[in-house]
Design a protein around this motif. Structure first.
Motif, PDB file in Angstrom:
ATOM      1  N   ARG A 264       0.833  -1.213   0.000  1.00 32.13           N
ATOM      2  CA  ARG A 264       0.000   0.000   0.000  1.00 32.13           C
ATOM      3  C   ARG A 264       0.864   1.257   0.000  1.00 32.13           C
ATOM      4  N   ILE A 265       0.380   2.269  -0.698  1.00 33.65           N
ATOM      5  CA  ILE A 265       0.998   3.591  -0.630  1.00 33.65           C
ATOM      6  C   ILE A 265      -0.106   4.598  -0.379  1.00 33.65           C
ATOM      7  N   ASP A 270      -1.852  16.837   1.820  1.00 35.14           N
ATOM      8  CA  ASP A 270      -0.809  17.848   1.659  1.00 35.14           C
ATOM      9  C   ASP A 270       0.377  17.352   0.826  1.00 35.14           C
ATOM     10  N   GLY A 271       0.276  16.119   0.304  1.00 36.49           N
ATOM     11  CA  GLY A 271       1.327  15.587  -0.548  1.00 36.49           C
ATOM     12  C   GLY A 271       2.310  14.676   0.156  1.00 36.49           C
ATOM     13  N   ASN A 272       2.238  14.601   1.484  1.00 36.27           N
ATOM     14  CA  ASN A 272       3.103  13.672   2.198  1.00 36.27           C
ATOM     15  C   ASN A 272       2.655  12.231   1.924  1.00 36.27           C
ATOM     16  N   VAL A 273       3.622  11.322   1.954  1.00 34.58           N
ATOM     17  CA  VAL A 273       3.353   9.933   1.574  1.00 34.58           C
ATOM     18  C   VAL A 273       3.745   9.003   2.708  1.00 34.58           C
ATOM     19  N   LYS A 274       2.848   8.039   3.009  1.00 34.35           N
ATOM     20  CA  LYS A 274       3.109   7.044   4.055  1.00 34.35           C
ATOM     21  C   LYS A 274       2.733   5.669   3.533  1.00 34.35           C
ATOM     22  N   THR A 275       3.014   4.655   4.352  1.00 33.31           N
ATOM     23  CA  THR A 275       2.652   3.291   3.966  1.00 33.31           C
ATOM     24  C   THR A 275       1.184   2.994   4.251  1.00 33.31           C
ATOM     25  N   CYS A 276       0.589   3.710   5.210  1.00 33.88           N
ATOM     26  CA  CYS A 276      -0.801   3.442   5.583  1.00 33.88           C
ATOM     27  C   CYS A 276      -1.375   4.674   6.247  1.00 33.88           C
ATOM     28  N   CYS A 277      -2.582   4.564   6.804  1.00 37.05           N
ATOM     29  CA  CYS A 277      -3.239   5.720   7.413  1.00 37.05           C
ATOM     30  C   CYS A 277      -2.846   5.922   8.870  1.00 37.05           C
ATOM     31  N   ASN A 278      -1.917   5.127   9.396  1.00 37.75           N
ATOM     32  CA  ASN A 278      -1.473   5.283  10.773  1.00 37.75           C
ATOM     33  C   ASN A 278      -0.886   6.677  10.993  1.00 37.75           C
ATOM     34  N   GLU A 284       8.396  11.475   3.396  1.00 33.82           N
ATOM     35  CA  GLU A 284       8.443  11.595   1.942  1.00 33.82           C
ATOM     36  C   GLU A 284       7.302  12.501   1.466  1.00 33.82           C
ATOM     37  N   SER A 285       7.507  13.134   0.312  1.00 34.07           N
ATOM     38  CA  SER A 285       6.476  13.983  -0.268  1.00 34.07           C
ATOM     39  C   SER A 285       6.508  13.870  -1.787  1.00 34.07           C
ATOM     40  N   ILE A 286       5.335  13.752  -2.391  1.00 29.46           N
ATOM     41  CA  ILE A 286       5.281  13.678  -3.847  1.00 29.46           C
ATOM     42  C   ILE A 286       5.466  15.059  -4.469  1.00 29.46           C
ATOM     43  N   ARG A 287       5.575  16.082  -3.625  1.00 28.03           N
ATOM     44  CA  ARG A 287       5.907  17.407  -4.147  1.00 28.03           C
ATOM     45  C   ARG A 287       7.406  17.511  -4.421  1.00 28.03           C
ATOM     46  N   GLY A 297      11.985   3.993  -2.928  1.00 30.39           N
ATOM     47  CA  GLY A 297      13.001   4.804  -2.271  1.00 30.39           C
ATOM     48  C   GLY A 297      13.484   4.283  -0.935  1.00 30.39           C
ATOM     49  N   ARG A 298      14.402   5.051  -0.375  1.00 27.06           N
ATOM     50  CA  ARG A 298      15.112   4.650   0.855  1.00 27.06           C
ATOM     51  C   ARG A 298      14.181   4.493   2.048  1.00 27.06           C
ATOM     52  N   GLU A 299      13.239   5.444   2.241  1.00 24.64           N
ATOM     53  CA  GLU A 299      12.381   5.404   3.434  1.00 24.64           C
ATOM     54  C   GLU A 299      11.456   4.194   3.432  1.00 24.64           C
ATOM     55  N   PHE A 300      10.809   3.906   2.301  1.00 30.20           N
ATOM     56  CA  PHE A 300       9.931   2.741   2.238  1.00 30.20           C
ATOM     57  C   PHE A 300      10.728   1.454   2.429  1.00 30.20           C
ATOM     58  N   ASN A 301      11.920   1.391   1.866  1.00 31.55           N
ATOM     59  CA  ASN A 301      12.733   0.186   2.038  1.00 31.55           C
ATOM     60  C   ASN A 301      13.241   0.044   3.465  1.00 31.55           C
ATOM     61  N   ARG A 302      13.499   1.172   4.150  1.00 30.78           N
ATOM     62  CA  ARG A 302      13.880   1.103   5.567  1.00 30.78           C
ATOM     63  C   ARG A 302      12.746   0.493   6.387  1.00 30.78           C
ATOM     64  N   LEU A 303      11.519   0.957   6.122  1.00 34.97           N
ATOM     65  CA  LEU A 303      10.370   0.412   6.841  1.00 34.97           C
ATOM     66  C   LEU A 303      10.168  -1.067   6.543  1.00 34.97           C
ATOM     67  N   ARG A 304      10.354  -1.465   5.286  1.00 38.61           N
ATOM     68  CA  ARG A 304      10.200  -2.879   4.927  1.00 38.61           C
ATOM     69  C   ARG A 304      11.198  -3.748   5.684  1.00 38.61           C
ATOM     70  N   LYS A 305      12.413  -3.276   5.813  1.00 35.25           N
ATOM     71  CA  LYS A 305      13.424  -4.043   6.555  1.00 35.25           C
ATOM     72  C   LYS A 305      13.035  -4.181   8.019  1.00 35.25           C
ATOM     73  N   GLU A 306      12.535  -3.091   8.614  1.00 32.23           N
ATOM     74  CA  GLU A 306      12.120  -3.125  10.010  1.00 32.23           C
ATOM     75  C   GLU A 306      10.917  -4.051  10.211  1.00 32.23           C
ATOM     76  N   PHE A 307       9.930  -3.927   9.331  1.00 25.26           N
ATOM     77  CA  PHE A 307       8.724  -4.746   9.447  1.00 25.26           C
ATOM     78  C   PHE A 307       9.046  -6.221   9.219  1.00 25.26           C
ATOM     79  N   TYR A 308       9.965  -6.502   8.314  1.00 24.46           N
ATOM     80  CA  TYR A 308      10.327  -7.895   8.033  1.00 24.46           C
ATOM     81  C   TYR A 308      10.949  -8.554   9.267  1.00 24.46           C
ATOM     82  N   LYS A 309      11.629  -7.762  10.070  1.00 22.58           N
ATOM     83  CA  LYS A 309      12.242  -8.271  11.302  1.00 22.58           C
ATOM     84  C   LYS A 309      11.242  -8.289  12.464  1.00 22.58           C
TER      85      LYS A 309
END
Length: 323
Positions: A264-265, A270-278, A284-287, A297-309
């Motif tokens: 999910r994206i 306001d243009g800010n981007v997160k993985t969910c509505c939490n 990150e911002s699409i602006r 990008g780096r931020e989503f991949n950082r979260l994926r690494k954390e969530f995978y663990k």
């Protein structure tokens, strides 16, 4: 292969759902709303052109579903929302929207049905005008009934099954004993799905509406009775998730797993981007970047690494859908 498997093998993968928060503006002042103790900004919201471009980017990225929601009522930007709906269905993508169901006119209803829009999630917190209007505002229940009856009438006339309409009910002290009546209302209106959500304590007003331990026990009795009625009437629910379960002592069953960073994206108004509505902070911002750059990008991949663990954010443990 799942998106997690593709990520592990360094293969490209698309988000399954793009969630668009089109506005924080709302025509109601619901007692359970997150905005009560906050001052949401409306001045920096994405323009209609920016949101249309984002929808196009999401479609090119390969999404399977476009979900229109937000911190307010999407239909406060009716012209934009109807255009996004057209774009979504023109690309044969599943469409879903959450709405308070007070701003549709008859022409809107007919167009949404003719678009074959897939799903409308309607906020219904009470089975009667006393409860719904107290929680959501004067005359809301009457507007809800009028519009839902229009959908029922025109779906029959146009010989259409869509949109599938479901009730979305936030649990509170005002409605926890009325779930059987919510099911009965759904049945009467031709609604075949009712889903509950836990109340998020975001203000003193929300705290005053939350259940105490005795009421939580009474809720268990009401849930079981409401489930029986729902099954008899062919109404699907998520009520079983709210029933207390006996713990089996297996530590694996207490692990919270979440796959949102892979699936999910979520683009805020306001243009800010997160993985969910939490309510976690967005980095990150699409602006500043294209949607594809954010997704890979780096931020989503950082979260994926954390969530995978198994290291989820603290907000994940208090999210209303965790229950």
């Amino acid at each position: 292969m799942t998106n997690v498997s593709k990520w592990l093998t360094k293969k490209g993968f698309s988000p399954i759902v793009a969630e668009l928060h089109v506005t924080n503006k709302c025509n109601l002042e619901c007692k359970t709303c997150w905005q009560h103790d906050k001052e949401p900004s409306y001045s920096n919201e994405l323009s209609s052109g920016e949101l249309a471009s984002l929808t196009e980017q999401a479609i090119r990225l390969g999404i399977k579903e476009c979900y229109i929601g937000g911190g307010g009522e999407p239909m406060c930007r009716k012209g934009l929302v109807l255009n996004l709906m057209r774009m979504t269905k023109k690309s044969s993508i599943k469409g879903c929207m959450t709405t308070n169901c007070t701003l549709f006119d008859e022409e809107d209803v007919k167009e949404i049905i003719n678009l074959d829009w897939d799903h409308l999630q309607v906020s219904i917190d009470g089975p009667d005008k006393e409860t719904q209007n107290l929680l959501r505002g004067k005359g809301v229940f009457e507007k809800n009934l009028k519009i839902l009856k229009l959908f029922k009438k025109w779906k029959k006339r146009l010989k259409k099954e869509k949109p599938h309409i479901s009730f979305h009910t936030v649990l509170s002290i005002m409605n926890y004993k009325k779930l059987r009546r919510v099911i009965s209302l759904a049945k009467r209106l031709g609604i075949t799905e009712v889903n509950l959500q836990s109340l998020v304590i975001q203000s003193q007003q929300c705290k005053d509406l939350s259940l105490n331990p005795r009421q939580e026990e009474e809720l268990q009795i009401e849930l079981k009775k409401a489930l029986e009625i729902a099954k008899k009437n062919g109404v699907n629910t998520n009520f079983e998730r709210f029933l207390k379960q006996e713990k089996d002592g297996n530590p694996r069953n207490s692990i919270i797993r979440c796959f949102e960073p892979w699936n999910r994206i979520t683009i805020l108004s306001d243009g800010n981007v997160k993985t969910c509505c939490n309510p976690h902070q967005s980095h990150e911002s699409i602006r500043k970047k294209a949607l594809e750059q954010v997704w890979y990008g780096r931020e989503f991949n950082r979260l994926r690494k954390e969530f995978y663990k198994g290291r989820l954010m603290k907000e994940c443990c208090t999210h209303p859908n965790k229950r």
